[in-house]
Design a protein around this motif. Structure first.
Motif, PDB file in Angstrom:
ATOM      1  N   GLY A 412       0.805  -1.216   0.000  1.00 25.66           N
ATOM      2  CA  GLY A 412       0.000   0.000   0.000  1.00 25.66           C
ATOM      3  C   GLY A 412       0.834   1.260   0.000  1.00 25.66           C
ATOM      4  O   GLY A 412       0.510   2.240  -0.697  1.00 25.66           O
ATOM      5  N   PHE A 413       1.921   1.271   0.758  1.00 28.06           N
ATOM      6  CA  PHE A 413       2.805   2.439   0.790  1.00 28.06           C
ATOM      7  C   PHE A 413       3.414   2.716  -0.584  1.00 28.06           C
ATOM      8  O   PHE A 413       3.500   3.875  -1.016  1.00 28.06           O
ATOM      9  N   VAL A 414       3.847   1.675  -1.278  1.00 29.64           N
ATOM     10  CA  VAL A 414       4.454   1.847  -2.596  1.00 29.64           C
ATOM     11  C   VAL A 414       3.441   2.442  -3.567  1.00 29.64           C
ATOM     12  O   VAL A 414       3.751   3.376  -4.331  1.00 29.64           O
ATOM     13  N   ILE A 415       2.221   1.934  -3.555  1.00 29.17           N
ATOM     14  CA  ILE A 415       1.194   2.427  -4.473  1.00 29.17           C
ATOM     15  C   ILE A 415       0.826   3.877  -4.162  1.00 29.17           C
ATOM     16  O   ILE A 415       0.571   4.681  -5.061  1.00 29.17           O
ATOM     17  N   SER A 416       0.827   4.249  -2.882  1.00 25.75           N
ATOM     18  CA  SER A 416       0.518   5.632  -2.500  1.00 25.75           C
ATOM     19  C   SER A 416       1.574   6.603  -3.030  1.00 25.75           C
ATOM     20  O   SER A 416       1.259   7.735  -3.417  1.00 25.75           O
ATOM     21  N   VAL A 417       2.838   6.170  -3.034  1.00 26.66           N
ATOM     22  CA  VAL A 417       3.900   6.994  -3.602  1.00 26.66           C
ATOM     23  C   VAL A 417       3.611   7.261  -5.086  1.00 26.66           C
ATOM     24  O   VAL A 417       3.733   8.396  -5.573  1.00 26.66           O
ATOM     25  N   LEU A 418       3.199   6.229  -5.803  1.00 27.45           N
ATOM     26  CA  LEU A 418       2.881   6.379  -7.226  1.00 27.45           C
ATOM     27  C   LEU A 418       1.703   7.336  -7.428  1.00 27.45           C
ATOM     28  O   LEU A 418       1.673   8.098  -8.397  1.00 27.45           O
ATOM     29  N   ALA A 419       0.732   7.309  -6.512  1.00 31.86           N
ATOM     30  CA  ALA A 419      -0.465   8.146  -6.650  1.00 31.86           C
ATOM     31  C   ALA A 419      -0.120   9.629  -6.659  1.00 31.86           C
ATOM     32  O   ALA A 419      -0.587  10.393  -7.523  1.00 31.86           O
ATOM     33  N   THR A 420       0.696  10.087  -5.699  1.00 34.13           N
ATOM     34  CA  THR A 420       1.033  11.511  -5.650  1.00 34.13           C
ATOM     35  C   THR A 420       2.034  11.888  -6.741  1.00 34.13           C
ATOM     36  O   THR A 420       2.041  13.029  -7.211  1.00 34.13           O
ATOM     37  N   LEU A 421       2.870  10.945  -7.149  1.00 33.70           N
ATOM     38  CA  LEU A 421       3.784  11.210  -8.258  1.00 33.70           C
ATOM     39  C   LEU A 421       2.999  11.473  -9.543  1.00 33.70           C
ATOM     40  O   LEU A 421       3.246  12.454 -10.257  1.00 33.70           O
ATOM     41  N   VAL A 422       2.020  10.611  -9.816  1.00 36.84           N
ATOM     42  CA  VAL A 422       1.172  10.773 -11.005  1.00 36.84           C
ATOM     43  C   VAL A 422       0.365  12.058 -10.919  1.00 36.84           C
ATOM     44  O   VAL A 422       0.191  12.763 -11.920  1.00 36.84           O
ATOM     45  N   ALA A 423      -0.126  12.400  -9.724  1.00 39.90           N
ATOM     46  CA  ALA A 423      -0.944  13.606  -9.547  1.00 39.90           C
ATOM     47  C   ALA A 423      -0.193  14.862  -9.980  1.00 39.90           C
ATOM     48  O   ALA A 423      -0.778  15.783 -10.565  1.00 39.90           O
ATOM     49  N   GLY A 424       1.105  14.913  -9.701  1.00 35.61           N
ATOM     50  CA  GLY A 424       1.898  16.070 -10.111  1.00 35.61           C
ATOM     51  C   GLY A 424       1.967  16.215 -11.623  1.00 35.61           C
ATOM     52  O   GLY A 424       1.838  17.328 -12.157  1.00 35.61           O
ATOM     53  N   PHE A 425       2.156  15.106 -12.328  1.00 37.06           N
ATOM     54  CA  PHE A 425       2.227  15.170 -13.790  1.00 37.06           C
ATOM     55  C   PHE A 425       0.879  15.540 -14.411  1.00 37.06           C
ATOM     56  O   PHE A 425       0.818  16.259 -15.415  1.00 37.06           O
ATOM     57  N   VAL A 426      -0.209  15.077 -13.820  1.00 33.55           N
ATOM     58  CA  VAL A 426      -1.541  15.432 -14.318  1.00 33.55           C
ATOM     59  C   VAL A 426      -1.798  16.923 -14.143  1.00 33.55           C
ATOM     60  O   VAL A 426      -2.389  17.568 -15.018  1.00 33.55           O
ATOM     61  N   GLU A 427      -1.339  17.488 -13.035  1.00 35.25           N
ATOM     62  CA  GLU A 427      -1.515  18.932 -12.824  1.00 35.25           C
ATOM     63  C   GLU A 427      -0.751  19.736 -13.862  1.00 35.25           C
ATOM     64  O   GLU A 427      -1.239  20.777 -14.346  1.00 35.25           O
ATOM     65  N   ILE A 428       0.443  19.279 -14.228  1.00 39.90           N
ATOM     66  CA  ILE A 428       1.197  19.961 -15.292  1.00 39.90           C
ATOM     67  C   ILE A 428       0.400  19.942 -16.589  1.00 39.90           C
ATOM     68  O   ILE A 428       0.288  20.968 -17.286  1.00 39.90           O
ATOM     69  N   LYS A 429      -0.177  18.805 -16.923  1.00 41.97           N
ATOM     70  CA  LYS A 429      -0.988  18.682 -18.138  1.00 41.97           C
ATOM     71  C   LYS A 429      -2.190  19.610 -18.087  1.00 41.97           C
ATOM     72  O   LYS A 429      -2.526  20.275 -19.080  1.00 41.97           O
ATOM     73  N   ARG A 430      -2.847  19.692 -16.952  1.00 34.74           N
ATOM     74  CA  ARG A 430      -4.026  20.554 -16.802  1.00 34.74           C
ATOM     75  C   ARG A 430      -3.673  22.012 -17.056  1.00 34.74           C
ATOM     76  O   ARG A 430      -4.389  22.735 -17.757  1.00 34.74           O
ATOM     77  N   LYS A 431      -2.554  22.459 -16.491  1.00 34.70           N
ATOM     78  CA  LYS A 431      -2.162  23.863 -16.675  1.00 34.70           C
ATOM     79  C   LYS A 431      -1.661  24.138 -18.087  1.00 34.70           C
ATOM     80  O   LYS A 431      -1.803  25.256 -18.590  1.00 34.70           O
ATOM     81  N   GLN A 432      -1.063  23.146 -18.723  1.00 34.16           N
ATOM     82  CA  GLN A 432      -0.642  23.325 -20.117  1.00 34.16           C
ATOM     83  C   GLN A 432      -1.847  23.581 -21.006  1.00 34.16           C
ATOM     84  O   GLN A 432      -1.807  24.455 -21.890  1.00 34.16           O
TER      85      GLN A 432
END
Length: 583
Positions: A412-432
């Motif tokens: 669960g800890f490993v997957i949670s790390v991936l969740a916030t990592l992905v969230a950052g890239f999605v925010e970049i896409k949204r602002k682009q």
């Protein structure tokens, strides 16, 4: 009703329980979750659009409420384990919760309990006054107090319905936690779809009124199941016992340790009320606490009489304290996952509000319903874990659970790390996309599908199915049997600290990322102007460090050894020593 009595003062067990009690217990928990999630999931919209709070103030109000609701279980657990028992604690707490929900519903219905609507063309709307906020906070406080009695007791009360000394039922105890989380997840799924839709399209009166009515019905159902429950009477304050061991060990701190642990004081009759399932055995760690069980002349100890527990304690009681201390580092590891998870109801929701949420031309997904993807992925993962993953893993590991709860938490800890990592890239896409359409300085919806947020929501759900349920299993299994409400309170306390950590993190980032030109990672007025991706990646780095910390703690963890009383089919009993992993 058949009762079993041990020695004087021993807790009595009513010989009922089992699967037949689950509908009554799950109904109470489902309605509590329907109420609290139906409130909190979309409440940031209520606070900002109805009470006209600034975004950061509204976000902190919600996380503070979540934190307080998860801190009060310590009080509820104390009352359940010490005096009232789990059944009556749940009953009284549910009534208190009902009062809070009724008050909150009335504040949403009556116009004078909230500020007037914004007038067309107004830049700044009138915020809620002190009286209106007082009613809001009082309602939240009653809800938090009620949740404090329900949360630590419902899960432990449900697990109590399965007699661990019966070989036929031991497997059901660990499976119960999957059922518990599944029912809770379904309730949350209804809250983030049906209730949020009602709140956004029909009104907050109905949106809060429905879970209020559901809570009332669940109280009646829960009380109606009383004749069927397997109840354990409270065995006295666990905190007093822990303090007694600490004081006794401190008083004898200068004594030399005995050469043979068998010389330490034991009294099965004295420990009978708190060791129905079996007594804890001596461990070699934290030897300074063992001094509380050394018999010396000053104790004025006489055979056949109960000792002064502020001077002399049994090995079982010493091991109770050791078990709680050993659980501490694993408890702390769960805090940051909650901090990451908390962003879904604040900044992730604000991201969703700024994106294209249309499924058809006439229907769009409410922003508050985006967490449906979290719940759907969590429920799917629970079913997959219980029906497919565990049977397959069992063939390789030989463990009844498939994998231990410590391994489950690590995944669960490993997957949670991936969740916030992905969230950052999605925010970049949204602002682009916002920049490409000239919408950086606008509050208009950005032409990017809201489904870009599905990966981060879904990964959080998968992480919760592994980590949070593993956390529950860990606390129930490793806690002394007379402290299981307290152990469940520790689970909710980790959620509390995680929410407060989120509040602190948001406040610090908002303060120290502010630029002289008015820029900020987490702006109050327009998310497009911020650097939300930096915030997500900061949480990612913190979670990586936390994962390393957890792996070290899990590697060093010592499971509690217990001499369990095993019930045979003929009701004869024999004792056996086992590590209390039950895997």
């Amino acid at each position: 009703m058949e009762e079993m009595e041990s020695n004087k003062g021993c807790r009595r067990k009513r010989q009922h329980g089992g699967l037949v009690t689950m509908p009554f217990i799950f109904a109470n928990e489902a309605c509590e979750k329907l109420a609290v999630v139906g409130f909190s999931t979309n409440m940031i919209s209520y606070l900002t659009t109805q009470l006209h709070m600034p975004l950061t103030k509204a976000a902190n109000t919600l996380t503070n409420f979540g934190g307080t609701s998860s801190l009060t279980p310590l009080l509820g657990a104390f009352m359940a384990d010490s005096y009232a028992g789990r059944f009556w604690t749940i009953t009284v707490a549910s009534i208190i919760y009902q009062l809070g929900m009724t008050s909150l519903t009335l504040s949403a219905i009556l116009p004078h309990l909230r500020p007037p609507p914004c007038k067309l063309g107004e830049q700044v709307c009138q915020e809620a006054d002190t009286k209106q906020l007082a009613i809001l906070y009082a309602s939240l406080l009653l809800g938090a107090l009620g949740a404090g009695g329900i949360r630590p007791c419902v899960v432990a009360f449900g697990a109590d319905q399965f007699d661990e000394s019966d070989p036929k039922q031991t497997a059901k105890t660990w499976r119960y936690f999957n059922w518990y989380y599944f029912v809770m997840g379904v309730s949350i799924l209804v809250a983030v779809t049906v209730l949020v839709y009602i709140q956004d399209n029909i009104g907050w009166g109905w949106g809060l009124g429905i879970p209020t009515i559901a809570m009332f019905l669940s109280i009646i159902a829960f009380i109606g199941g009383y004749p069927l429950y397997r109840n354990l009477d409270p065995a006295g304050s666990p905190f007093t016992r822990l303090l007694q061991v600490s004081v006794a060990a401190f008083r004898k701190r200068k004594l030399a340790m005995v050469s043979d642990p068998k010389l330490l004081y034991q009294n099965d009759e004295l420990d009978a009320p708190i060791s129905i399932g079996g007594k804890l055995l001596h461990t070699i760690h934290m030897k300074f606490l063992d001094k509380a069980a050394i018999v010396v002349e000053e104790d004025n100890f006489k055979q056949g009489q109960a000792p002064n527990l502020w001077r002399l304690n049994t090995v079982h009681r010493v091991e109770e304290l050791k078990s709680i201390i050993r659980m501490g580092p694993i408890w702390a590891a769960g805090i940051l996952l909650i901090t990451a998870y908390a962003q879904q109801s604040t900044f992730s929701l604000q991201q969703a509000k700024s994106m294209d949420r249309h499924i058809t031309k006439s229907f769009q997904i409410p922003a508050g319903s985006m967490s449906v993807f979290t719940m759907a992925s969590m429920l799917t993962t629970i079913v997959f874990y219980d029906r497919i993953f565990v049977p397959v893993a069992r063939k390789f590991t030989g463990l009844e659970r498939g994998i231990s709860f410590l391994h489950r938490m690590g995944i669960g800890f490993v997957i949670s790390v991936l969740a916030t990592l992905v969230a950052g890239f999605v925010e970049i896409k949204r602002k682009q996309v916002a920049s490409a359409h000239g919408l950086i300085n606008s509050h208009q919806p950005i032409p990017i599908p809201v489904f870009w947020l599905v990966p981060q929501y879904s990964l959080h759900g998968i992480a919760e199915a592994f980590m949070s349920i593993g956390h529950l299993e860990f606390f129930y299994d490793q806690a002394p049997e007379s402290m299981r409400s307290t152990a469940m309170a520790l689970f909710w306390t980790a959620i509390s600290v995680g929410n407060y950590a989120s509040t602190l993190l948001v406040t610090l980032v908002h303060k120290y990322s502010a630029g002289s030109d008015g820029s900020n990672w987490l702006p109050d007025d327009n998310l497009n102007k911020g650097k939300l991706e930096y915030f997500y990646w900061l949480i990612t780095l913190l979670q990586v460090a936390n994962l390393i910390y957890y792996l070290i703690c899990a590697k060093m963890y010592t499971f509690k050894p217990i001499q369990a009383n095993i019930k045979e089919i003929s009701d004869s009993k024999e004792s056996g020593v086992e590590l209390a992993i039950k895997v």
